[in-house]
Write a protein that holds these residues in place. Structure first.
Motif, mmCIF file in Angstrom:
data_model
loop_
_atom_site.group_PDB
_atom_site.id
_atom_site.type_symbol
_atom_site.label_atom_id
_atom_site.label_comp_id
_atom_site.label_asym_id
_atom_site.label_seq_id
_atom_site.Cartn_x
_atom_site.Cartn_y
_atom_site.Cartn_z
ATOM 1 N N SER A 10 0.831 -1.198 0.000
ATOM 2 C CA SER A 10 0.000 0.000 0.000
ATOM 3 C C SER A 10 0.868 1.252 0.000
ATOM 4 N N GLN A 70 0.519 5.951 0.209
ATOM 5 C CA GLN A 70 -0.329 7.079 0.560
ATOM 6 C C GLN A 70 -1.306 7.345 -0.585
ATOM 7 N N ALA A 125 3.885 0.235 8.391
ATOM 8 C CA ALA A 125 2.806 1.022 7.780
ATOM 9 C C ALA A 125 2.915 2.495 8.178
ATOM 10 N N LEU A 126 3.223 2.744 9.431
ATOM 11 C CA LEU A 126 3.383 4.123 9.894
ATOM 12 C C LEU A 126 4.538 4.817 9.180
ATOM 13 N N LEU A 162 3.187 6.559 6.223
ATOM 14 C CA LEU A 162 2.424 7.751 6.608
ATOM 15 C C LEU A 162 3.341 8.891 7.026
ATOM 16 N N GLN A 200 -2.677 -3.186 7.621
ATOM 17 C CA GLN A 200 -2.979 -1.993 6.835
ATOM 18 C C GLN A 200 -4.472 -1.666 6.802
ATOM 19 N N GLU A 234 -7.030 -0.908 8.753
ATOM 20 C CA GLU A 234 -7.652 0.273 9.366
ATOM 21 C C GLU A 234 -7.245 1.544 8.634
ATOM 22 N N PHE A 235 -6.017 1.590 8.141
ATOM 23 C CA PHE A 235 -5.584 2.743 7.350
ATOM 24 C C PHE A 235 -6.285 2.756 5.997
ATOM 25 N N THR A 280 -9.881 4.087 6.493
ATOM 26 C CA THR A 280 -9.955 5.526 6.768
ATOM 27 C C THR A 280 -9.268 6.348 5.677
ATOM 28 N N ASP A 281 -8.920 5.694 4.571
ATOM 29 C CA ASP A 281 -8.312 6.361 3.402
ATOM 30 C C ASP A 281 -6.980 7.028 3.706
ATOM 31 N N LYS A 282 -6.274 6.520 4.698
ATOM 32 C CA LYS A 282 -4.921 7.017 4.963
ATOM 33 C C LYS A 282 -3.895 6.266 4.115
ATOM 34 N N LEU A 283 -4.262 5.055 3.691
ATOM 35 C CA LEU A 283 -3.452 4.285 2.759
ATOM 36 C C LEU A 283 -4.335 3.847 1.597
#
Length: 377
Positions: free
Chosen positions: A148, A150, A211-212, A215, A229, A231-232, A235-238
């Motif tokens: 994944s 950003q 994963a962080l 971000l 990954q 949850e990210f 929430t469209d963070k990944l």
């Protein structure tokens, strides 16, 4: 790339000498070293466990291994009617936690919660003996590798990453849970071997920190488990590029199905499906009665609906394998990974699989069981 493993092989396969029980009991009588004693007419299985159990987790808090181990610990505590304390000890791809538990008494009160059967330990110099010779593994679940980025990344597809790795080799940073782990291995298999691409593999103490890293702009792509990954993604963070699944995977709360990396890059499927596996392990020197009781309790814990519900929410899958079957699967995983790394000149190997007596995957069926092998219980 030298392909040495038929797809069907992977898909079909689901240091000190041990003191005798008499020696242990004699030592206990002399020194008071054992915390519990055996009542007349009772065996080890009936006396165990008599105090809380500690489960040492190989990776950092919040990652996939941590999630599945804490979930199985809750169900296992119910089965054994004892409290289980789960603690994290990340580092060296799980070797630090392994060494810590190995140094504890083999009385069943210290368990190892980990991933991948310690399959790369010997070729990387973390252990001298085969993992299945030192540990009795009990598989509790599996997961799928995933890549994944950003949402605004220049990479729109997994093939974009592949092409960038070809055009500018050694410039794209891909984070993972540690060199030699399954997420690192998945990237090597899918994106590097035989493609002409090359990447910078950036290790972290678990899939969640990896994963962080994306971000926080420490890497452009994360290679970890879908479960680390998800949850990210929700929430469209990944934004997901692909996963090691045979066909597109629809996930609750994620708009678009995850693409199969094998459909996108057919060569990624030449050595079979790469999957994450998770297991509880106990020192193989523990009395066989304890091994049997723990094995049966873990089997029941894996079938617990509450455990299955936790895994479903994280896109992980319950699966139990124990006893001799787990020995065989652990040996097979070590064979596949060791020869994959060796045949493709992975840096950091301290010995060749041949020097260590690890059979090639295509020879595994003939090799197993090796001479002198006996199930632990």
């Amino acid at each position: 790339m030298r392909i040495f493993l038929r797809r069907s092989i992977f898909l079909k396969e689901p240091s000190m000498s041990s003191p005798s029980r008499r020696d242990i009991l004699k030592g206990a009588a002399a020194t008071g070293a054992l915390v519990f004693t055996l009542s007349p007419g009772k065996g080890w299985a009936q006396a165990w466990p008599r105090r809380p159990i500690t489960l040492v987790i190989q990776y950092a808090e919040g990652g996939g291994t941590d999630t599945i181990m804490r979930a199985i610990a809750r169900s296992l505590a119910t089965q054994l009617d004892v409290s289980i304390r789960a603690v994290n000890q990340p580092g060296a791809g799980g070797a630090l936690a392994t060494e810590s538990v190995a140094g504890r008494p083999a009385d069943g009160h210290w368990l190892l919660g980990g991933a991948e059967y310690n399959k790369f330990f010997r070729v990387l110099g973390y252990a001298k003996r085969a993992p299945w010779e030192e540990w009795q593994f009990m598989k509790v679940g599996r997961s799928a590798p995933s890549w994944s980025v950003q949402p605004g990344s220049r990479f729109k597809t997994i093939n974009d990453v592949l092409e960038a790795g070809r055009e500018n080799p050694g410039t794209i940073r891909i984070s993972n849970a540690g060199i030699g782990t399954i997420w690192h291995e998945a990237t090597l298999v899918a994106l590097e071997y035989g493609t002409g691409a090359s990447f910078v593999h950036v290790p972290y103490d678990g899939g969640a920190p990896a994963a962080l890293a994306v971000l926080q702009n420490e890497a452009e792509v994360v290679a970890s488990g879908v479960h680390e990954q998800v949850e990210f993604l929700r929430t469209d963070k990944l934004r997901n590029l692909a996963a090691y699944v045979p066909e597109p995977l629809q996930i609750d709360g994620v708009a678009e199905p995850l693409q199969s990396v094998i459909e996108a890059i057919p060569s990624a499927g030449q050595i079979g499906m790469i999957q994450g596996v998770y297991q509880i392990a106990i020192n193989r020197e523990a009395p066989p009665e304890i091994l049997q009781v723990l094995n049966d309790a873990v089997r029941e814990a894996v079938s617990d609906p509450a455990y299955a519900q936790v895994l479903h929410g994280r896109v992980m899958f319950p699966e139990f394998v124990g006893g001799a079957d787990a020995d065989r699967e652990a040996a097979l995983f070590e064979s596949v990974t060791s020869w994959l790394y060796f045949e493709n000149d992975m840096q950091g190997l301290v010995a060749s699989p041949e020097e260590l007596g690890i059979p090639k995957p295509e020879d595994f069926a003939e090799y197993w069981p090796p001479e002198g092998y006996k199930p632990a219980f």
